[in-house]
Design a protein around this motif. Sequence first.
Motif, PDB file in Angstrom:
ATOM      1  N   VAL A  88       0.924  -1.193   0.011  1.00 40.88           N
ATOM      2  CA  VAL A  88       0.122  -0.170  -0.066  1.00 40.88           C
ATOM      3  C   VAL A  88       0.962   1.310   0.011  1.00 40.88           C
ATOM      4  N   ALA A  89       0.617   2.156  -1.036  1.00 35.46           N
ATOM      5  CA  ALA A  89       1.485   3.463  -1.167  1.00 35.46           C
ATOM      6  C   ALA A  89       0.412   4.474  -0.993  1.00 35.46           C
ATOM      7  N   VAL A  90       0.819   5.495  -0.393  1.00 36.92           N
ATOM      8  CA  VAL A  90      -0.052   6.853  -0.422  1.00 36.92           C
ATOM      9  C   VAL A  90       0.814   7.697  -1.428  1.00 36.92           C
ATOM     10  N   LYS A  91       0.267   8.131  -2.577  1.00 40.37           N
ATOM     11  CA  LYS A  91       0.944   9.155  -3.555  1.00 40.37           C
ATOM     12  C   LYS A  91       1.078  10.518  -2.951  1.00 40.37           C
ATOM     13  N   PRO A  92       2.110  11.149  -2.839  1.00 44.03           N
ATOM     14  CA  PRO A  92       2.159  12.223  -2.381  1.00 44.03           C
ATOM     15  C   PRO A  92       1.740  13.283  -3.477  1.00 44.03           C
TER      16      PRO A  92
END
Length: 224
Positions: A88-92
């Motif tokens: 899971v990655a939160v795109k900045p």
Amino acid sequence: MDRDDILEDSNPSVGMVEIVLKTIGPARPSRLRVPSSIKVCDLRRLIASNDNLPIDNLRLILRGNALCDVKNEADVQIQLNDGDCLIVAVKPKPPVKDGFDNDDEDDDLKFRLPRSSSRWKKRLYSFLHDNLKLPDILLMLIFNLSLKAWMIIIMWFILAPLAHRWDLGPLYILATGFCLILFNLGKRQAGDISAYSIFNEDFRELPGTLNADRLDRDIRAGQF
């Protein structure tokens, strides 16, 4: 739709599995029970509500592939196994330049196929964009050309080896250049005036045209 609603709407015959969530950053891995067969959009909502993450900037990676919610205007369904690891990655959010938000400018450079396009165009776009990873500007060129233009391009490549075999390569290239110029000249509508006075009736010029007569009049009138 929250977590409970998604789980209630899932098919009862579908079993539950436990997956491992690895969030990029300082957070520790966590576990989440989800249906084994689930839509990507529902999985994204479950993860966002479970870890309080922004759903709009959430990116999911399973088995080395980034998951997308919709493909060919249909919700993507995935099959999960017990113990699967989901990154899971939160795109900045991109930085604001010069005090203005440039998201709209970036969206204008991205090519999107119209919803009214035929099914074979959507499949071709999906293959070129997802599998071959072609840039948006090349996709724009491919899908904006008409069928007639594509036929001319194909015929040009078919005739090019023949021209080379007969030692007519340079002449073939020059003829191609002249044809491109002639076919892109356009046509004047009735009543339009050409920028060149010799092509107009009574040699009429465009308003504001600078010529020797006007310079002479301005000099005599003392405007210089």
